[in-house]
Design a protein around this motif. Structure first.
Motif, PDB file in Angstrom:
ATOM      1  N   PRO C 243       0.734  -1.122   0.060  1.00 41.52           N
ATOM      2  CA  PRO C 243       0.007  -0.244   0.002  1.00 41.52           C
ATOM      3  C   PRO C 243       0.893   1.195   0.051  1.00 41.52           C
ATOM      4  O   PRO C 243       0.619   2.249  -0.484  1.00 41.52           O
ATOM      5  CB  PRO C 243      -0.806  -0.183   1.511  1.00 41.52           C
ATOM      6  N   THR C 269      -4.842  -3.039  -1.247  1.00 43.05           N
ATOM      7  CA  THR C 269      -5.079  -1.508  -1.260  1.00 43.05           C
ATOM      8  C   THR C 269      -6.129  -1.043  -0.481  1.00 43.05           C
ATOM      9  O   THR C 269      -6.332   0.104   0.050  1.00 43.05           O
ATOM     10  CB  THR C 269      -5.544  -1.233  -2.783  1.00 43.05           C
ATOM     11  N   ASN C 270      -7.307  -1.715  -0.446  1.00 44.50           N
ATOM     12  CA  ASN C 270      -8.545  -1.318   0.197  1.00 44.50           C
ATOM     13  C   ASN C 270      -9.108  -2.240   1.605  1.00 44.50           C
ATOM     14  O   ASN C 270     -10.197  -2.065   2.006  1.00 44.50           O
ATOM     15  CB  ASN C 270      -9.783  -1.035  -0.585  1.00 44.50           C
ATOM     16  N   ALA C 273      -7.190   1.286   5.939  1.00 47.62           N
ATOM     17  CA  ALA C 273      -6.974   2.435   5.485  1.00 47.62           C
ATOM     18  C   ALA C 273      -5.574   3.038   4.909  1.00 47.62           C
ATOM     19  O   ALA C 273      -5.319   4.037   4.824  1.00 47.62           O
ATOM     20  CB  ALA C 273      -7.417   3.171   6.603  1.00 47.62           C
ATOM     21  N   VAL C 276      -5.077   4.697   1.747  1.00 46.46           N
ATOM     22  CA  VAL C 276      -5.850   5.969   1.378  1.00 46.46           C
ATOM     23  C   VAL C 276      -5.448   7.017   2.334  1.00 46.46           C
ATOM     24  O   VAL C 276      -5.050   8.260   1.862  1.00 46.46           O
ATOM     25  CB  VAL C 276      -7.466   5.850   1.584  1.00 46.46           C
ATOM     26  N   SER C 288      -9.778  -0.600  -7.808  1.00 49.28           N
ATOM     27  CA  SER C 288      -9.552  -1.905  -7.502  1.00 49.28           C
ATOM     28  C   SER C 288     -10.870  -2.582  -7.145  1.00 49.28           C
ATOM     29  O   SER C 288     -11.842  -2.025  -7.438  1.00 49.28           O
ATOM     30  CB  SER C 288      -8.737  -1.885  -6.056  1.00 49.28           C
ATOM     31  N   LEU C 290     -13.262  -5.089  -4.838  1.00 47.35           N
ATOM     32  CA  LEU C 290     -13.607  -5.088  -3.152  1.00 47.35           C
ATOM     33  C   LEU C 290     -14.791  -6.199  -3.102  1.00 47.35           C
ATOM     34  O   LEU C 290     -15.501  -6.633  -3.816  1.00 47.35           O
ATOM     35  CB  LEU C 290     -14.465  -3.965  -2.802  1.00 47.35           C
ATOM     36  N   TRP C 384     -11.520   4.824  -5.335  1.00 45.26           N
ATOM     37  CA  TRP C 384     -11.628   5.761  -4.420  1.00 45.26           C
ATOM     38  C   TRP C 384     -11.777   7.049  -4.680  1.00 45.26           C
ATOM     39  O   TRP C 384     -11.489   7.913  -5.830  1.00 45.26           O
ATOM     40  CB  TRP C 384      -9.942   5.660  -3.806  1.00 45.26           C
ATOM     41  N   LYS C 390     -14.841   7.342   0.175  1.00 44.62           N
ATOM     42  CA  LYS C 390     -15.462   6.168  -0.233  1.00 44.62           C
ATOM     43  C   LYS C 390     -14.969   5.578  -1.251  1.00 44.62           C
ATOM     44  O   LYS C 390     -14.409   5.990  -2.254  1.00 44.62           O
ATOM     45  CB  LYS C 390     -16.974   6.153  -0.175  1.00 44.62           C
ATOM     46  N   TRP C 391     -14.708   4.053  -1.091  1.00 46.28           N
ATOM     47  CA  TRP C 391     -14.532   3.202  -2.411  1.00 46.28           C
ATOM     48  C   TRP C 391     -15.848   3.080  -3.079  1.00 46.28           C
ATOM     49  O   TRP C 391     -17.076   2.321  -2.672  1.00 46.28           O
ATOM     50  CB  TRP C 391     -14.023   1.911  -1.991  1.00 46.28           C
TER      51      TRP C 391
END
Ligand SMILES: Nc1ncnc2c1ncn2[C@@H]1O[C@H](COP(=O)(O)OP(=O)(O)O)[C@@H](O)[C@H]1O
Ligand SMILES: [Mg+2]
Lengths: 243, 303, 395
Positions: C243, C269-270, C273, C276, C288, C290, C384, C390-391
């Motif tokens: 990340p 990545t998600n 946190a 981000v 990405s 999720l 993102w 938020k994603w």
């Protein structure tokens, strides 16, 4: 306790000390008067260097009384003692490697860095005593010959303008001609009324330069006397001590 | 090409500053402070943490630098002075400074948790075009700091009596003390400068690498490699070692392959140790001697 | 994911911390007594947050089950320790827990290749967050059989790789580049991409493997790589990295003014946190995939997430906590279905037959051939948004 008078540059009483908690010098007592030159003689391993190191503050384990110019320094660190009380020509010279002759000299006088005029005056004094090294002032000090290096070491000590000068076997390893120069230089220091404690193995130099001598053997003072009183028997006695 | 050179010099300056921090401490005390990388980490994480709490960037940066400096000095009093007092020639500092490194790292891991923290981008957000290459203002500042460090060190060492006294302590602390040098004060100063330089490297690399309690390892190791390349005897040479390491690593990445910078530095250091055991910048002597023996050998063969 | 600890300091530090960990005091186990379950996860190191989530999620399930009377009346005894992402430490812990009577080992998210191999060797079921699925579970590639004793409920690099690749095939006409970590983690992602690309008859315009500092979190200088990506003409780049490096990559291309380059991430990545936080405004636009269950959390998951925050001082829950929680309940169901049998062979047989288990992370199944619960059908592409924090789903 003997009263200390202002005429003493150094008073040592009941000094014991050594390395790793083992004493190599025991209950040493002697003095150097103001303007007096005193020799400390003795065979190899007698403890001469140890006594000088104790006075300069380099010996961690030391007890008794060491008074330089009226100040007790038995517990003082070397850099404190170096502030005008004592300066030393160490055994083996130990010039600062990788630095020029002039830098070595100026480092010797670093305690006077605030007083530029005094420093230049002292430097001139050194060069007057040793004209040879003025010519080499920009050379790396450790590239000089043994005799010249010894001059730098003595000059470095002079630059501190100390109350007491300590010299540890300055003649060691020098050629005969260099030894003659050396002893002439020491006599001139003596004539300038400097207080000097000279450690020597060469009895002739000691007797030529100094007013009084002490003989150290096995870590104790075993004899003392005036240089001028040293007749042939006296010398024979010292020679016997020196082995 | 220009980009490789500039990127390499910037990365190299960071390694060089860490190497200089190692070298200045070693110069005066003959001790290697293995917590040096951790001091870099401390300055980064303090900035991250304080800025997160709402302090202005500059105040965080000043605090980070002060903390790294103070922690450097504390390392001396906690881990170095006691073991050297006990035995001047002891190597116990190998373990004790490593112990300090572990404690600092574990403490910051406990406070901050293991995840990386953001670091203010500051000057790193401003790009500058230099012909075909692009740098950020932060990177230009980094290069300037590196240059300043090397020139500053040279001037102090060569042209001030204090610098010469430091050199005297470096070669013979005992005799230096007999001309009036307070060797302990110099040691404290060296650890302070070392902490400051490591902290400074942290501030400069923070926007690029972010704050993490385990960063000290990576930068400590690369700083140490730079030190070995440049030569441990001279702090200015250590900075040179960092620059060489930085440029050659980036060049290896570009021209050999993306993973070259993993093994390349170690190969480099091996080569350096074989050819000039005191580092590339130690002095020309080593190389000259090497070639002289070669020539003497060949003459011997021909005779 | 595999992390490489670079220095002796990190190792020593991790070990020092591990000493304060919570290793069990031995004993227990045996029929009729407690059911011992071992847990291995890297809770220190730069990405130790993943290991912490794994342990927290597991502990939460264990406490719930024990409070409700245990499995078939037997309490679960959960013994765990930090492997510091170190394979040697991990294998020591594995053997220690087995000798303490563990009926299964959960983890490790950091030394999965080690626990998976030891599971087969010692014939002990390995369950839960076993690295990030993919090559850790299928060492010889997606078309070959998985480790017989390893059942991953973890995020799955094959699934993320294939899912993101599908999106890229449709949206990146100029070509796709990829930078990936060289461990089974990055290679698993690469294999996932390759599956989709092969199916579509396409290929990368540029691929490079980058060694990462998983242990210390230090970023890697990617300037030279960015130049090569630009030169390759790619309009999308998959950065299958830490990340931290993904964040640094985003900021670097922002500095360079490469605003048109589309950047794709991976499963971590998600997952928390870290990305981000580090990337800040420049992280905006990162794409990405999720878990669909995390994009549109149902009421049950939302309640669970709130409970997690309450239990762990406001710590944000994430997929690694959820999937580790699921693993414990899967184990419970398997043992109960076997009338309380806890011998390894019964548990393995039960796991191979698991069908449509109703977990937080979706409807989960295993077969003899499929030893990962998460596949690309359970994922949703997300992007993102720095503004909304938020994603956001993009499909
Ligand atoms: N650094 C040291 N550590 C331990 N013993 C020492 C050390 N230096 C000298 N000695 C011992 O102390 C005694 C006196 O040495 P020293 O003062 O150098 O004698 P001198 O200078 O009279 O030749 C000798 O027995 C010597 O072995
Ligand atoms: Mg002697």
């Amino acid at each position: 306790m003997s009263a200390t008078t202002q005429t003493d540059a150094l008073v040592v009483e009941g000094l014991s000390g050594g390395y790793d908690r083992f004493d190599v010098v025991h209950d040493i007592a002697f003095r150097v008067g103001c303007g007096e030159a005193v020799a400390l003689l003795g065979p190899n391993g007698a403890g001469k260097t140890t006594v000088l190191r104790a006075i300069m503050g380099l010996l961690r384990h030391r007890r008794g009384r060491i008074e330089i110019d009226g100040t007790d320094v038995v517990a003082a660190p070397p850099h404190r003692i170096a502030r005008g009380l004592a300066a030393m020509v160490p055994e083996g010279r130990r010039l600062f490697v990788g630095q020029s002759v002039e830098d070595n000299l100026r480092l010797g006088g670093i305690r006077l860095r605030g007083d530029r005029a005094r420093t230049e005056e002292l430097l001139a004094g050194v060069f007057e005593l040793f004209p040879v090294i003025e010519r080499y002032r920009d050379r790396e000090a450790t590239a000089l010959s043994g005799g010249e290096q010894q001059m730098v070491a003595i000059g470095r000590m002079m630059m501190a303008d100390p109350a007491l000068m300590l010299l540890d076997e300055p003649s060691l390893g020098l050629a005969p001609l260099a030894i003659a120069d050396l002893s002439a230089a020491l006599r001139r220091l003596r004539e300038q009324d400097r207080s000097i404690l000279l450690v020597e193995q060469r009895v002739d130099i000691a007797l030529e330069v100094c007013d009084r001598i002490y003989v150290l053997s096995g870590g104790r003072i075993v004899d003392e006397g005036r240089a001028s009183d040293m007749g042939a028997e006296g010398r024979a006695l010292i020679d016997a001590y020196l082995g | 090409m220009l980009q490789v050179l500039l990127s390499g010099l910037t990365v190299g300056t960071i390694y060089g500053l860490v190497a200089m921090a190692f070298a200045i401490v070693f110069y005066v005390t003959k001790v290697i402070n293995f917590a040096t990388g951790q001091l870099l980490m401390v300055s980064i994480l303090l900035v991250s943490g304080l800025v997160k709490l709402g302090l202005p960037d500059w105040l965080g940066i000043v605090t980070g630098l002060v903390a790294a400096t103070v922690l450097g000095v504390a390392t001396y009093f906690i881990a170095v002075r006691p073991v050297l007092r006990f035995d001047r020639f002891s190597f116990a500092w190998l373990v004790s400074t490593l112990g300090v490194a572990i404690v600092i790292q574990a403490t910051f891991a406990l406070i901050y948790g293991p995840a990386s923290q953001p670091f203010p981008r500051g000057l790193h957000a401003i790009p500058v075009r230099l012909g075909p290459a692009t740098l950020t203002v932060q990177e230009i500042v980094t290069l300037a700091v590196g240059l300043l460090a090397i020139v500053g060190w040279h001037l102090v060492r060569r042209y001030t009596l204090l610098g010469k006294l430091g050199k005297a302590i470096s070669t013979d602390p005992e005799i230096a003390s007999t001309v009036g040098a307070n060797v302990t004060a110099f040691a404290v100063g060296a650890f302070a400068i070392g902490g400051f330089l490591a902290g400074l490297a942290g501030i400069l690399v923070g926007p690029i690498t972010y704050g993490n309690p385990y960063l000290g390892d990576t930068y400590g190791i690369f700083g140490f490699i730079a030190l070995m390349i440049g030569g441990i005897q001279r702090p200015a040479a250590a900075m040179g070692g960092g620059l060489v390491l930085g440029v050659l690593s980036i060049a290896a990445n570009t021209y050999i392959g993306a993973q070259a910078s993993d093994w390349f530095p170690f190969v480099l250091v091996l080569l350096v140790l074989l050819l000039t055991p005191n580092g590339v910048f130690a002095s020309g002597d080593q190389l000259r001697r090497l070639f002289r023996t070669r020539r003497a050998y060949q003459q011997g063969v021909n005779a | 994911m595999k992390r490489i600890i670079p220095g002796a300091v990190a190792l020593a530090a991790a070990t020092a911390l591990a000493l304060t960990g919570c290793a069990g005091d031995g004993g227990g186990g045996g029929e009729g007594g407690e059911i011992v379950v071992g847990g291995i996860a890297g809770t220190t190191g730069a990405y130790g947050a993943v290991g912490v989530a794994v342990i927290n999620g597991t502990q939460m399930a264990v406490d719930e089950i024990n409070a409700a009377g245990g499995i078939d009346g037997r309490q679960i005894k959960f013994v765990w320790d930090d492997d510091a992402a170190d394979a040697t430490k991990s294998s020591q812990l594995f053997q220690q827990f087995v000798s303490e009577g563990a009926v299964a080992i959960l983890g490790s998210p950091d030394t999965g290749p080690t626990t998976a191999a030891l599971g087969d060797q010692m014939q002990i079921p390995v369950l839960g967050a076993v690295d990030d699925g993919g090559l850790t579970v299928y060492p010889n590639g997606p078309d070959e059989p998985p480790f017989a004793w390893t059942f991953s409920t973890s995020l799955n690099t094959f699934a993320w790789g294939a899912k993101i690749a599908d999106w890229a095939i449709a949206n990146c006409p100029g070509g796709l580049a990829m930078l990936h970590d060289p461990t089974t983690y990055g290679l698993g992602g690469l294999a996932g991409f390759q599956m989709s690309l092969d199916a579509a008859g396409k290929d990368f315009v540029y691929v490079e493997s980058i060694t990462e500092n998983w242990g210390s979190g230090a970023t890697v200088n990617l300037d030279a790589e960015i130049q090569k990506i630009v030169d390759s003409g790619a309009d999308c780049v998959e950065v299958w990295l830490t990340p931290g490096d993904e964040a640094a990559f985003m900021q670097e291309i922002a500095s360079l003014g490469l605003d048109d380059l589309v950047v794709l991430g991976n499963d971590v990545t998600n997952a928390d946190a870290t990305f981000v936080d580090l990337a800040g405004p420049e992280g905006d636009g990162m794409i990405s995939a999720l878990l669909t269950s995390d994009v549109y959390p149902n009421e049950r998951l939302q309640e669970w997430q709130q409970k997690y925050r309450d239990l762990f001082d406001g710590l944000e829950p994430g997929p690694f906590a959820e999937l580790s929680y699921d693993a414990v309940y899967i184990l419970k169901q398997v043992i109960e279905d076997a009338d309380g049998a806890t011998d390894p062979e019964s548990i393995r047989a039960g796991l191979n037959a698991l069908t449509d288990f109703d977990g937080l992370t979706g409807s989960l199944s295993f077969t003899e051939q499929i030893h990962t619960t998460i596949n690309k059908e359970q994922l949703t592409m997300v992007q993102w948004s720095f503004d909304s924090k938020k994603w956001e789903p993009i499909e």
